[in-house]
Write an enzyme that holds these catalytic residues in place. Structure first.
Site, PDB file in Angstrom:
ATOM      1  N   GLU A  92       0.433  -0.870  -0.122  1.00  0.00           N
ATOM      2  CA  GLU A  92      -0.045   0.223  -0.349  1.00  0.00           C
ATOM      3  C   GLU A  92       0.767   1.227   0.288  1.00  0.00           C
ATOM      4  OE1 GLU A  92      -4.258  -1.174   2.340  1.00  0.00           O
ATOM      5  OE2 GLU A  92      -2.388  -1.029   3.604  1.00  0.00           O
ATOM      6  N   CYS A 118       6.376  -4.551  15.526  1.00  0.00           N
ATOM      7  CA  CYS A 118       5.704  -3.178  17.122  1.00  0.00           C
ATOM      8  C   CYS A 118       4.320  -3.894  17.205  1.00  0.00           C
ATOM      9  CB  CYS A 118       5.870  -2.417  15.819  1.00  0.00           C
ATOM     10  SG  CYS A 118       7.771  -1.981  15.810  1.00  0.00           S
ATOM     11  N   GLY A 162       6.896  -2.047   6.215  1.00  0.00           N
ATOM     12  CA  GLY A 162       8.269  -2.567   6.184  1.00  0.00           C
ATOM     13  C   GLY A 162       9.176  -1.224   6.847  1.00  0.00           C
ATOM     14  N   GLU A 163      10.281  -2.175   7.206  1.00  0.00           N
ATOM     15  CA  GLU A 163      11.150  -0.834   7.972  1.00  0.00           C
ATOM     16  C   GLU A 163      13.024  -0.780   6.715  1.00  0.00           C
ATOM     17  OE1 GLU A 163      12.354   0.330  11.306  1.00  0.00           O
ATOM     18  OE2 GLU A 163      14.002   0.538   9.383  1.00  0.00           O
ATOM     19  N   SER A 194      12.216   6.769   7.453  1.00  0.00           N
ATOM     20  CA  SER A 194      12.095   6.546   8.934  1.00  0.00           C
ATOM     21  C   SER A 194      11.885   5.594   9.642  1.00  0.00           C
ATOM     22  CB  SER A 194      10.916   6.596   8.889  1.00  0.00           C
ATOM     23  OG  SER A 194       9.627   6.819  10.505  1.00  0.00           O
ATOM     24  N   SER A 217      11.488   6.414  15.403  1.00  0.00           N
ATOM     25  CA  SER A 217       9.754   5.867  15.731  1.00  0.00           C
ATOM     26  C   SER A 217      10.224   5.994  16.902  1.00  0.00           C
ATOM     27  CB  SER A 217       9.348   4.827  14.539  1.00  0.00           C
ATOM     28  OG  SER A 217       7.964   4.366  15.129  1.00  0.00           O
ATOM     29  N   LEU A 218      10.383   6.573  17.341  1.00  0.00           N
ATOM     30  CA  LEU A 218      10.350   6.575  18.730  1.00  0.00           C
ATOM     31  C   LEU A 218       9.628   5.827  19.740  1.00  0.00           C
ATOM     32  CD1 LEU A 218      13.075   7.563  21.689  1.00  0.00           C
ATOM     33  CD2 LEU A 218      12.056   9.653  21.282  1.00  0.00           C
ATOM     34  N   ASN A 219       8.168   6.784  19.931  1.00  0.00           N
ATOM     35  CA  ASN A 219       6.724   6.080  21.145  1.00  0.00           C
ATOM     36  C   ASN A 219       7.127   5.825  22.216  1.00  0.00           C
ATOM     37  OD1 ASN A 219       5.855   6.612  18.448  1.00  0.00           O
ATOM     38  ND2 ASN A 219       6.679   4.458  17.841  1.00  0.00           N
ATOM     39  N   ASN A 293      -3.414   6.213  15.994  1.00  0.00           N
ATOM     40  CA  ASN A 293      -4.891   5.800  15.177  1.00  0.00           C
ATOM     41  C   ASN A 293      -4.618   4.033  15.375  1.00  0.00           C
ATOM     42  OD1 ASN A 293      -4.741   8.258  14.034  1.00  0.00           O
ATOM     43  ND2 ASN A 293      -2.614   6.567  13.085  1.00  0.00           N
TER      44      ASN A 293
END
Ligand code: SF4
Length: 350
Positions: A92, A118, A162-163, A194, A217-219, A293
């Site tokens: 996508e 994740c 994907g990474e 990212s 991407s810390l989060n 989300n």
């Protein structure tokens, strides 16, 4: 014999290819311009190539782009495309217009599925199937220009499925063609890669000399909490990640963008704010906050707008720059962490 796809070949390989066909190397450079700048997919219309070369190209090569197999349009104008690849697998890609800023950001995929697992991400539920080739990465962007014209997008972010650091060679190959003046002529500094924190990829990106920007991407800002939602943090702990980012920003003289998704009741407290300020200290950066989300069957919730406001106001004085990113395309599951429409076609049967 199956014809070889030309999409995704960089200038050096096209030069080699034309030399192999008994022509001069500069013919490869002409072919590069036809492919990526003009986007001409009919060899007969490549008028500055000899008839003989056009015939040879026609006999042995072709142009294969991912095919749009589905499209959803959000009430906010965000469009999500389902692309079918040559082997029937799907990925996508999301196009996000921001009318107020005159920007349109395209969120591209770099892998079919993802292996990093994740805990909050819909793509993670697919598992990993394979890396995309440079042509399949670039093909998403070429296809959007074919459909919407040269102004189809102003910014490119590798935040789709994907990474990207696990497929960095192909990602960098695609960016080199995207940013070449005689290619797609899109400034590399308007491309962001990212990562969930794959340290060897961060080092390699710094060494590559690419002008693409880095986002992380810390989060969660403690090792214990981050490892709970991002298993990659067990392999590359937060302290090591921050050391690698310090080196990265020094070597590239750029700042890094931290993406921090807020999950209701998990990472949205005063202590989390203090932890963020502590962990990013000394790293030139900005922090993008976004509300999570929700994804069905995953145990995380979106915080209230009031909580988002409060968090941003508390955090801002403690770190150099904070922006609150609006979620886009949530009604069509096109927002960050929600991409999983390819589930039926990745070969994953779970
Ligand atoms: S958030 Fe990114 S790295 Fe993590 S599982 Fe999803 S696609 Fe992979």
């Amino acid at each position: 014999m199956a014809k070889r796809n030309l999409i995704g070949l960089p200038i050096a390989e096209l030069e080699k290819l034309t030399v192999g066909l008994g022509e001069k190397a500069y013919r490869g450079r002409q072919l590069f311009t036809w492919l990526y700048s003009v986007r001409q997919y009919d060899f007969d219309l490549m008028t500055d190539l000899s008839k003989e070369l056009r015939r040879k190209l026609h006999d042995q090569f072709e142009f294969r782009l991912p095919v749009i197999a589905g499209e959803d349009v959000s009430v906010d104008g965000t469009r999500k495309f389902l692309y079918e690849l040559g082997d029937g697998l799907c990925i996508e890609t999301v196009l996000i217009p921001d009318v107020g800023n005159g920007r349109t950001t395209v969120c591209v995929s770099s892998q079919v599925g993802c292996a990093l697992g994740c805990g909050f991400c819909a793509t993670a539920t697919l598992g990993f199937t394979r890396n995309l080739s440079a042509g399949e990465i670039l093909g998403q962007l070429i296809s959007l220009r074919d459909k919407f014209g040269e102004s189809a997008f102003t910014n490119v972010v590798f935040m789709g499925m994907g990474e990207p650091m696990m497929n960095l060679d192909n990602v960098l190959k695609a960016i080199a063609i995207l940013s070449a003046d005689s290619g797609m002529s899109h400034a590399a500094k308007r491309v962001a890669i990212s990562t969930a924190g794959v340290i060897p990829g961060i080092r390699k990106l710094a060494e590559s000399g690419s002008k693409a920007r880095l986002a992380v991407s810390l989060n969660a800002a403690t090792q214990e909490k981050r490892a709970r939602i991002m298993p990659i943090s067990r392999k590359y702990p937060l302290d090591d990640l921050m050391k690698a980012l310090k080196k990265y920003t020094t070597a590239t003289r750029t700042r890094v963008t931290f993406e921090y998704a807020l999950f209701e009741g998990f990472n949205d407290t005063e202590d989390d704010i203090k932890a963020i300020a502590r962990v990013v200290q000394g790293i030139p950066c900005k922090i993008n906050l976004l509300a999570y989300n929700p994804v069905s069957n995953l145990p995380y919730d979106r915080p209230s707008d009031e909580k988002m406001d409060w968090f941003a106001r508390q955090l801002y004085p403690k770190v150099p720059a904070v922006t609150v990113r609006k979620s886009r395309g949530t009604d069509i599951s096109a927002a960050c962490g929600q991409l999983a429409g390819a589930k039926a076609k990745t070969g994953d049967q779970r």
